[in-house]
Motif scaffolding. Sequence first.
Motif, PDB file in Angstrom:
ATOM      1  N   LEU A   1       3.822   9.117   5.183  1.00 31.31           N
ATOM      2  CA  LEU A   1       5.119   8.084   4.429  1.00 31.31           C
ATOM      3  C   LEU A   1       5.726   8.938   3.440  1.00 31.31           C
ATOM      4  CD1 LEU A   1       4.919   4.425   5.242  1.00 31.31           C
ATOM      5  CD2 LEU A   1       5.861   5.812   6.843  1.00 31.31           C
ATOM      6  N   SER A   2       4.027   9.094   2.617  1.00 31.99           N
ATOM      7  CA  SER A   2       4.447   9.202   1.191  1.00 31.99           C
ATOM      8  C   SER A   2       4.613  11.267   1.369  1.00 31.99           C
ATOM      9  CB  SER A   2       3.304   9.105   0.550  1.00 31.99           C
ATOM     10  OG  SER A   2       3.614   9.817  -0.959  1.00 31.99           O
TER      11      SER A   2
ATOM     12  N   ILE B   1      12.435   6.879   1.984  1.00 28.49           N
ATOM     13  CA  ILE B   1      11.423   5.861   3.033  1.00 28.49           C
ATOM     14  C   ILE B   1      11.019   4.702   2.229  1.00 28.49           C
ATOM     15  CG2 ILE B   1       9.675   5.786   5.035  1.00 28.49           C
ATOM     16  CD1 ILE B   1       9.640   8.834   4.680  1.00 28.49           C
ATOM     17  N   GLY B   2      11.580   3.451   3.248  1.00 24.59           N
ATOM     18  CA  GLY B   2      10.910   2.066   2.791  1.00 24.59           C
ATOM     19  C   GLY B   2      10.171   1.411   4.028  1.00 24.59           C
ATOM     20  N   SER B   3       9.090   1.181   3.550  1.00 16.48           N
ATOM     21  CA  SER B   3       8.338  -0.262   4.618  1.00 16.48           C
ATOM     22  C   SER B   3       7.792  -0.930   4.677  1.00 16.48           C
ATOM     23  CB  SER B   3       6.916   0.752   4.255  1.00 16.48           C
ATOM     24  OG  SER B   3       6.308   0.007   4.661  1.00 16.48           O
ATOM     25  N   TYR B   4       8.551  -1.791   5.615  1.00 13.32           N
ATOM     26  CA  TYR B   4       8.663  -3.679   5.599  1.00 13.32           C
ATOM     27  C   TYR B   4       8.225  -4.026   6.579  1.00 13.32           C
ATOM     28  CZ  TYR B   4      12.368  -2.000   2.784  1.00 13.32           C
ATOM     29  OH  TYR B   4      13.068  -0.532   1.667  1.00 13.32           O
TER      30      TYR B   4
ATOM     31  N   ALA C   1       0.291   4.728   5.187  1.00 12.65           N
ATOM     32  CA  ALA C   1       0.472   4.819   3.556  1.00 12.65           C
ATOM     33  C   ALA C   1       1.063   6.816   2.998  1.00 12.65           C
ATOM     34  CB  ALA C   1       0.430   3.873   2.947  1.00 12.65           C
ATOM     35  N   ALA C   2       0.122   7.220   3.360  1.00 17.09           N
ATOM     36  CA  ALA C   2       0.156   8.624   2.568  1.00 17.09           C
ATOM     37  C   ALA C   2       0.708   9.379   3.640  1.00 17.09           C
ATOM     38  CB  ALA C   2      -1.798   9.223   3.504  1.00 17.09           C
TER      39      ALA C   2
ATOM     40  N   VAL D   1      12.451   2.142   7.505  1.00 17.04           N
ATOM     41  CA  VAL D   1      14.079   2.402   7.343  1.00 17.04           C
ATOM     42  C   VAL D   1      14.354   3.888   5.594  1.00 17.04           C
ATOM     43  CG1 VAL D   1      16.443   2.060   5.733  1.00 17.04           C
ATOM     44  CG2 VAL D   1      14.429  -0.127   7.173  1.00 17.04           C
TER      45      VAL D   1
ATOM     46  N   ALA E   1      -0.276  -0.946  11.002  1.00 16.52           N
ATOM     47  CA  ALA E   1      -0.156  -2.034   9.455  1.00 16.52           C
ATOM     48  C   ALA E   1       0.075  -0.494   8.867  1.00 16.52           C
ATOM     49  CB  ALA E   1      -1.999  -1.737   9.156  1.00 16.52           C
ATOM     50  N   GLU E   2       0.910  -0.864   7.389  1.00 19.33           N
ATOM     51  CA  GLU E   2       1.956   0.206   6.959  1.00 19.33           C
ATOM     52  C   GLU E   2       0.829   0.838   5.968  1.00 19.33           C
ATOM     53  OE1 GLU E   2       4.660  -1.145   4.003  1.00 19.33           O
ATOM     54  OE2 GLU E   2       3.090  -2.595   2.609  1.00 19.33           O
ATOM     55  N   SER E   3      -0.541   0.079   5.740  1.00 15.82           N
ATOM     56  CA  SER E   3      -2.203   0.420   5.493  1.00 15.82           C
ATOM     57  C   SER E   3      -2.210   1.926   5.288  1.00 15.82           C
ATOM     58  CB  SER E   3      -2.179  -0.294   4.219  1.00 15.82           C
ATOM     59  OG  SER E   3      -3.209  -0.687   5.767  1.00 15.82           O
ATOM     60  N   GLU E   4      -2.472   1.914   7.544  1.00 12.70           N
ATOM     61  CA  GLU E   4      -3.062   2.934   7.658  1.00 12.70           C
ATOM     62  C   GLU E   4      -1.817   3.662   7.328  1.00 12.70           C
ATOM     63  OE1 GLU E   4      -5.820   3.779  10.356  1.00 12.70           O
ATOM     64  OE2 GLU E   4      -5.587   1.305  10.370  1.00 12.70           O
TER      65      GLU E   4
ATOM     66  N   ARG F   1      16.720   6.200   3.735  1.00 15.29           N
ATOM     67  CA  ARG F   1      18.019   5.837   3.559  1.00 15.29           C
ATOM     68  C   ARG F   1      18.513   7.376   3.164  1.00 15.29           C
ATOM     69  NH1 ARG F   1      15.656   1.056   1.753  1.00 15.29           N
ATOM     70  NH2 ARG F   1      16.540  -0.919   2.421  1.00 15.29           N
TER      71      ARG F   1
ATOM     72  N   ARG G   1      -4.475   1.201   1.074  1.00 19.75           N
ATOM     73  CA  ARG G   1      -5.045   0.417   0.808  1.00 19.75           C
ATOM     74  C   ARG G   1      -5.650   0.234   0.019  1.00 19.75           C
ATOM     75  NH1 ARG G   1      -7.315  -0.386   7.450  1.00 19.75           N
ATOM     76  NH2 ARG G   1      -4.751  -1.031   7.841  1.00 19.75           N
TER      77      ARG G   1
ATOM     78  N   ASN H   1      -8.943   2.926   2.770  1.00 17.17           N
ATOM     79  CA  ASN H   1      -8.256   4.302   3.060  1.00 17.17           C
ATOM     80  C   ASN H   1      -7.497   3.847   1.790  1.00 17.17           C
ATOM     81  OD1 ASN H   1      -6.455   2.900   3.521  1.00 17.17           O
ATOM     82  ND2 ASN H   1      -5.622   3.827   5.651  1.00 17.17           N
TER      83      ASN H   1
ATOM     84  N   GLU I   1       8.326  11.552   2.668  1.00 19.00           N
ATOM     85  CA  GLU I   1       9.274  11.325   1.891  1.00 19.00           C
ATOM     86  C   GLU I   1       9.142  12.406   0.696  1.00 19.00           C
ATOM     87  OE1 GLU I   1      10.966   7.520  -0.423  1.00 19.00           O
ATOM     88  OE2 GLU I   1       9.883   8.700  -1.497  1.00 19.00           O
TER      89      GLU I   1
ATOM     90  N   PRO J   1       0.654  -1.079   0.063  1.00 21.23           N
ATOM     91  CA  PRO J   1       0.353  -0.197  -0.205  1.00 21.23           C
ATOM     92  C   PRO J   1       0.969   1.960  -0.112  1.00 21.23           C
ATOM     93  CG  PRO J   1       0.307  -0.875   2.231  1.00 21.23           C
ATOM     94  CD  PRO J   1       0.975  -1.905   1.427  1.00 21.23           C
ATOM     95  N   THR J   2       2.198   1.348  -0.389  1.00 27.52           N
ATOM     96  CA  THR J   2       3.009   2.609   0.096  1.00 27.52           C
ATOM     97  C   THR J   2       3.472   3.071  -1.250  1.00 27.52           C
ATOM     98  OG1 THR J   2       4.999   1.099   0.972  1.00 27.52           O
ATOM     99  CG2 THR J   2       3.190   2.054   2.757  1.00 27.52           C
ATOM    100  N   HIS J   3       3.800   4.211  -0.877  1.00 25.56           N
ATOM    101  CA  HIS J   3       3.992   5.155  -1.391  1.00 25.56           C
ATOM    102  C   HIS J   3       5.721   4.116  -2.668  1.00 25.56           C
ATOM    103  CE1 HIS J   3       7.318   5.489   1.162  1.00 25.56           C
ATOM    104  NE2 HIS J   3       8.002   5.960   0.439  1.00 25.56           N
ATOM    105  N   ASP J   4       6.590   3.180  -2.286  1.00 27.50           N
ATOM    106  CA  ASP J   4       7.502   2.501  -2.795  1.00 27.50           C
ATOM    107  C   ASP J   4       6.836   1.387  -3.700  1.00 27.50           C
ATOM    108  OD1 ASP J   4       7.095   1.821  -0.745  1.00 27.50           O
ATOM    109  OD2 ASP J   4       8.413   1.317   0.316  1.00 27.50           O
TER     110      ASP J   4
END
Lengths: 252, 252
Positions: free
Chosen positions: B192-193, B204-207, B189-190, B220, B184-187, B222, A119, A116, B196, A77-80
């Motif tokens: 993070l984007s 920004i990496g999301s794992y 995501a916006a 992470v 949850a990364e999907s929570e 970088r 998702r 969202n 960045e 779901p993320t920008h990467d």
Amino acid sequence: MTTDRIYRAAILIIGDEILSGRTQDKNISQIALWLNVQGIRLNEVRVVSDDMDAIIAAVNALRTSHDYLFTTGGIGPTHDDITVDAIAAAMGVPVVIHEEARAILEGYYETRGGINEGRLRMARVPQGADLIPNKMSGAPGIKMGNIFIMAGVPHITAGMLDALTGTLEGGLPVLSEQIGCWVAESEVAATLSQIEKAHEGCQIGSYPFYREGKSGANFVVRSTDAHKLRHCVDALIDGLKQMGYDSTAGGI
Amino acid sequence: MTTDRIYRAAILIIGDEILSGRTQDKNISQIALWLNVQGIRLNEVRVVSDDMDAIIAAVNALRTSHDYLFTTGGIGPTHDDITVDAIAAAMGVPVVIHEEARAILEGYYETRGGINEGRLRMARVPQGADLIPNKMSGAPGIKMGNIFIMAGVPHITAGMLDALTGTLEGGLPVLSEQIGCWVAESEVAATLSQIEKAHEGCQIGSYPFYREGKSGANFVVRSTDAHKLRHCVDALIDGLKQMGYDSTAGGI
């Protein structure tokens, strides 16, 4: 129907986390083992970063030169997560919302905080794609032509492979048998080479190790023909025996 | 001298044992981590089988598009070890015996059964190549132009990397910092984007992971710039906090 045709696959691993060394890849090995059961041979693997141009170039090189291409990573779901966009661009089609995927995600997130924007990203597919069921988490994988777009997280990928089992046309699986021997491979290199040459349709791989203070090697014989495989393994066991080395069935 | 120039490397893993799934690759991760310390960025990895044409094609594609190419596998004493021949063919030079390598191997095997045809194979190099010291076992690695030809066995590769430490020109290493969060990364995501995008020069990496019955993610950040990295990490911690999520330095 099983034929003599050899079906070949490639894997494209997408992710900065593999190239930075942060994450140790586990997908190559699990997909390789699964492919062999399907009668499909893994021919090449590439790993590229979360970069649009790099993904597009690798997708186009691998999808046209192989029967099947499996990708892992970049469908979250993320920008990467740009795999869907890159594959759509590679195929020259737009990205669309897959209505069944949207329904699956809405159902999955109903008790998990609701849908969202992030998702909903996971319902995006290249136009014309089908879904690959994902029983581990909400977001499905995607089948687009001969490309199978799967998750980066190994246990989710495992579930997607399970859903694909038996659905892909393959040929004869490669059979293999391993024997182990406490010998330096360099001691018996000529023997291995002679035996391989004398057994058409068989390949012998040599995998040395150093354990308990001594050198050993496992030898893997591979063939699609069980009869030829048996003969080659027997010849190898005999050849090592003649040089004074006992071997252990199954490897050491 | 450290400059802004980015140095890029590729890895070519050569070996049927990786493509068959028999062996789980460990070299990508260890070489990637080592490269970063040298200020060199791992840009692409390919895995091909012990096949002359496949190796030649991959070597030529990767050596011309990268500052450095590292190969692993296929430099042992047995018939399936064809890396040196393939690289020589790719470079258009003959294979010759390297006299220093021969002397090293003769010394190493003096108390181990003596030199033989298979062992002498490991003194073969593309004409014009230099050696990479191998303190773990007899056979050295090989440096040919911008290609570093190393062993497939990870601890031998590690020794060769150690011998190469500090000898390759690199640029600024990529710095990274990880924070973990039970979300949850999907929570997020916006968020993070947005963060960045607001921090140029940072990725920004999301794992994501699922542990102890709940969803979490490690993020992470970088950058080659320590100052920018610090700002971006702080913004991310703040952003998560504003959404009601505490984060853990170093990751979960």
